[in-house]
Design a protein around this motif. Structure first.
Motif, PDB file in Angstrom:
ATOM      1  N   ALA A 159     -34.330 -15.453  27.019  1.00  6.64           N
ATOM      2  CA  ALA A 159     -33.389 -14.332  26.920  1.00  6.64           C
ATOM      3  C   ALA A 159     -33.569 -13.403  28.112  1.00  6.64           C
ATOM      4  N   SER A 160     -32.468 -12.801  28.524  1.00 10.06           N
ATOM      5  CA  SER A 160     -32.493 -11.863  29.645  1.00 10.06           C
ATOM      6  C   SER A 160     -32.815 -10.458  29.140  1.00 10.06           C
ATOM      7  N   PRO A 161     -34.003  -9.929  29.430  1.00 10.36           N
ATOM      8  CA  PRO A 161     -34.356  -8.571  28.960  1.00 10.36           C
ATOM      9  C   PRO A 161     -33.380  -7.507  29.461  1.00 10.36           C
ATOM     10  N   LEU A 162     -32.910  -7.676  30.699  1.00  8.43           N
ATOM     11  CA  LEU A 162     -31.996  -6.698  31.281  1.00  8.43           C
ATOM     12  C   LEU A 162     -30.684  -6.662  30.508  1.00  8.43           C
ATOM     13  N   LEU A 163     -30.157  -7.842  30.160  1.00 11.69           N
ATOM     14  CA  LEU A 163     -28.900  -7.908  29.417  1.00 11.69           C
ATOM     15  C   LEU A 163     -29.060  -7.345  28.009  1.00 11.69           C
ATOM     16  N   ILE A 164     -30.179  -7.639  27.376  1.00 17.59           N
ATOM     17  CA  ILE A 164     -30.423  -7.113  26.029  1.00 17.59           C
ATOM     18  C   ILE A 164     -30.477  -5.594  26.060  1.00 17.59           C
ATOM     19  N   ARG A 165     -31.176  -5.041  27.076  1.00 19.37           N
ATOM     20  CA  ARG A 165     -31.238  -3.575  27.206  1.00 19.37           C
ATOM     21  C   ARG A 165     -29.854  -2.987  27.434  1.00 19.37           C
ATOM     22  N   PHE A 166     -29.020  -3.715  28.201  1.00 16.03           N
ATOM     23  CA  PHE A 166     -27.651  -3.246  28.449  1.00 16.03           C
ATOM     24  C   PHE A 166     -26.851  -3.184  27.141  1.00 16.03           C
ATOM     25  N   TYR A 167     -26.959  -4.244  26.325  1.00 17.49           N
ATOM     26  CA  TYR A 167     -26.236  -4.253  25.050  1.00 17.49           C
ATOM     27  C   TYR A 167     -26.748  -3.161  24.109  1.00 17.49           C
ATOM     28  N   LEU A 168     -28.049  -2.939  24.102  1.00 17.91           N
ATOM     29  CA  LEU A 168     -28.604  -1.886  23.255  1.00 17.91           C
ATOM     30  C   LEU A 168     -28.164  -0.513  23.742  1.00 17.91           C
ATOM     31  N   LEU A 169     -27.970  -0.376  25.047  1.00 15.64           N
ATOM     32  CA  LEU A 169     -27.433   0.875  25.590  1.00 15.64           C
ATOM     33  C   LEU A 169     -25.998   1.081  25.126  1.00 15.64           C
ATOM     34  N   LEU A 170     -25.220  -0.008  25.107  1.00 13.52           N
ATOM     35  CA  LEU A 170     -23.849   0.070  24.589  1.00 13.52           C
ATOM     36  C   LEU A 170     -23.850   0.511  23.131  1.00 13.52           C
TER      37      LEU A 170
ATOM     38  N   THR B 165     -22.454   0.436  17.261  1.00 15.64           N
ATOM     39  CA  THR B 165     -22.738  -0.984  17.029  1.00 15.64           C
ATOM     40  C   THR B 165     -21.465  -1.814  17.014  1.00 15.64           C
ATOM     41  N   SER B 166     -20.400  -1.287  16.427  1.00 18.67           N
ATOM     42  CA  SER B 166     -19.146  -2.045  16.321  1.00 18.67           C
ATOM     43  C   SER B 166     -18.628  -2.458  17.686  1.00 18.67           C
ATOM     44  N   PHE B 167     -18.584  -1.502  18.619  1.00 13.45           N
ATOM     45  CA  PHE B 167     -18.067  -1.799  19.950  1.00 13.45           C
ATOM     46  C   PHE B 167     -18.916  -2.857  20.633  1.00 13.45           C
ATOM     47  N   ALA B 168     -20.244  -2.673  20.619  1.00 14.11           N
ATOM     48  CA  ALA B 168     -21.136  -3.594  21.329  1.00 14.11           C
ATOM     49  C   ALA B 168     -21.043  -5.008  20.769  1.00 14.11           C
ATOM     50  N   LEU B 169     -21.037  -5.133  19.443  1.00 13.38           N
ATOM     51  CA  LEU B 169     -21.018  -6.468  18.847  1.00 13.38           C
ATOM     52  C   LEU B 169     -19.651  -7.125  18.965  1.00 13.38           C
ATOM     53  N   LYS B 170     -18.587  -6.341  18.878  1.00 13.19           N
ATOM     54  CA  LYS B 170     -17.254  -6.916  19.084  1.00 13.19           C
ATOM     55  C   LYS B 170     -17.126  -7.421  20.513  1.00 13.19           C
ATOM     56  N   TRP B 171     -17.752  -6.706  21.448  1.00 15.27           N
ATOM     57  CA  TRP B 171     -17.741  -7.143  22.843  1.00 15.27           C
ATOM     58  C   TRP B 171     -18.453  -8.490  22.975  1.00 15.27           C
ATOM     59  N   VAL B 172     -19.583  -8.620  22.286  1.00 10.50           N
ATOM     60  CA  VAL B 172     -20.317  -9.888  22.298  1.00 10.50           C
ATOM     61  C   VAL B 172     -19.491 -10.987  21.647  1.00 10.50           C
ATOM     62  N   GLU B 173     -18.890 -10.672  20.500  1.00 15.34           N
ATOM     63  CA  GLU B 173     -18.149 -11.690  19.758  1.00 15.34           C
ATOM     64  C   GLU B 173     -16.880 -12.131  20.483  1.00 15.34           C
ATOM     65  N   ARG B 174     -16.298 -11.255  21.315  1.00 16.87           N
ATOM     66  CA  ARG B 174     -15.112 -11.656  22.086  1.00 16.87           C
ATOM     67  C   ARG B 174     -15.457 -12.776  23.049  1.00 16.87           C
ATOM     68  N   ARG B 175     -16.673 -12.749  23.554  1.00 11.78           N
ATOM     69  CA  ARG B 175     -17.113 -13.820  24.431  1.00 11.78           C
ATOM     70  C   ARG B 175     -17.205 -15.155  23.683  1.00 11.78           C
ATOM     71  N   GLU B 176     -17.430 -15.081  22.359  1.00 14.38           N
ATOM     72  CA  GLU B 176     -17.589 -16.292  21.569  1.00 14.38           C
ATOM     73  C   GLU B 176     -16.292 -17.093  21.472  1.00 14.38           C
ATOM     74  N   LYS B 177     -15.142 -16.476  21.774  1.00 17.95           N
ATOM     75  CA  LYS B 177     -13.877 -17.211  21.712  1.00 17.95           C
ATOM     76  C   LYS B 177     -13.904 -18.389  22.679  1.00 17.95           C
ATOM     77  N   TRP B 178     -14.459 -18.161  23.872  1.00 18.43           N
ATOM     78  CA  TRP B 178     -14.597 -19.251  24.835  1.00 18.43           C
ATOM     79  C   TRP B 178     -15.549 -20.300  24.291  1.00 18.43           C
ATOM     80  N   ALA B 179     -16.626 -19.868  23.649  1.00 13.78           N
ATOM     81  CA  ALA B 179     -17.630 -20.792  23.119  1.00 13.78           C
ATOM     82  C   ALA B 179     -17.043 -21.666  22.029  1.00 13.78           C
ATOM     83  N   GLU B 180     -16.200 -21.085  21.163  1.00 15.32           N
ATOM     84  CA  GLU B 180     -15.596 -21.847  20.077  1.00 15.32           C
ATOM     85  C   GLU B 180     -14.749 -22.993  20.617  1.00 15.32           C
ATOM     86  N   ALA B 181     -13.989 -22.731  21.677  1.00 17.39           N
ATOM     87  CA  ALA B 181     -13.153 -23.784  22.275  1.00 17.39           C
ATOM     88  C   ALA B 181     -14.024 -24.898  22.848  1.00 17.39           C
TER      89      ALA B 181
END
Length: 290
Positions: free
Chosen positions: A64-75, A81-97
């Protein structure tokens, strides 16, 4: 055997999964509500399973990237929490395909695909994000300031000749209006049946958002000596403020960014144009110059 192109995609997704695993574990440690904590831990475990699935395909390990995790926790800290996790989950749309394209070669991908789809539903069902609870107060303060002050400043810009006069007038009106709005919001929140909303906090969100919006709108009149330039910069600031806020709400609540932004722009600019016309009429027929 995966192709070189698919291998690159798989490595990206493998990295995403281990990042998400670390993120959800970090959120579980910060979470005070036991039920929410259990959901975070459960999703973290699933993300680790997904990572292991990709590890078998790529034959490589990732951390895991510590820098990225810190960035998400800053968000999470700043925007909730809603904004940060929705941002993460939006990326999952590409993963689902990508998972769908692997169903035939890797039957396990179908199970992971289903889990990814359920993640967002779990998060929506569990979260009580205080920042979103008070989003209505921010809308009230920000939208009211945008509509009233863009209209007011546009109207008096042509009635008054000096930009600083316009700016001072707008600032006085903005501060007075913010106090009035905060008071009204306090009384409104006291009547709200939702006991999770504190009236004083609701009023503070309304008043502060109004004052901050006022500062954005009146600042150009202190920076520029030409009325036309100050007005142009003011409108640019209003558009940026509208787009920034609606982007936040669109992500956090899963709503249409284009629809929300267009509606708010139409109302704000419509009122400003009408006020501008009134100011022009006052300036032309009464000759007021201050």
């Amino acid at each position: 055997m995966v192709s070189s192109t698919e291998l690159k995609k798989a490595l990206i997704q493998q990295q995403n999964e281990i990042n998400d695993h670390a993120l959800y574990l970090a959120l579980a440690q910060r979470e005070k509500e036991p039920q929410n904590r259990e959901v975070f831990v459960k999703i973290a475990e699933e993300e680790l399973e997904h990572y292991r699935f990709w590890e078998k395909i790529t034959g490589q390990k990732r951390k895991a990237s510590p820098l990225l995790i810190r960035f998400y926790l800053l968000l999470v800290t700043i925007f909730g929490t809603s904004f940060a996790l929705k941002w993460v989950e939006r990326r999952e749309k590409w993963a689902e395909a990508f998972y769908c394209s692997l169903f035939d070669a890797y039957p396990e991908a179908r199970k992971i695909y289903t889990q990814e789809q359920l993640h967002e539903q779990k998060l929506v069902g569990m979260l009580q994000d205080k920042k979103l609870l008070y989003a209505g107060a921010i809308v009230l303060g920000m939208n009211d300031a945008l509509v009233e002050l863009t209209g007011t400043l546009s109207g008096i810009a042509l009635a008054f000749e000096h930009t600083q006069t316009v700016g001072i007038t707008g600032a006085i009106m903005g501060v007075a209006a913010s106090l009035s709005m905060a008071g009204s919001s306090y009384l409104e929140a006291r009547e709200n049946p939702d006991k999770t909303i504190r009236a004083t906090v609701y009023a503070a969100y309304t008043g502060i958002s109004y004052i901050l919006t006022t500062a954005v709108l009146v600042l150009p009149f202190f920076l520029f000596s030409r009325i036309a330039t100050a007005l142009a910069v003011m409108f640019a600031g209003a558009v940026v403020a509208i787009m920034a806020y609606n982007f936040y709400i669109a992500v956090a609540k899963g709503q249409s960014f284009a629809r929300r932004t267009s509606q708010m722009l139409l109302i704000t600019l419509g009122v400003a144009l009408i006020s501008f016309a009134i100011g022009y009429g006052v300036h032309r027929y009464f000759g007021i110059e201050i």
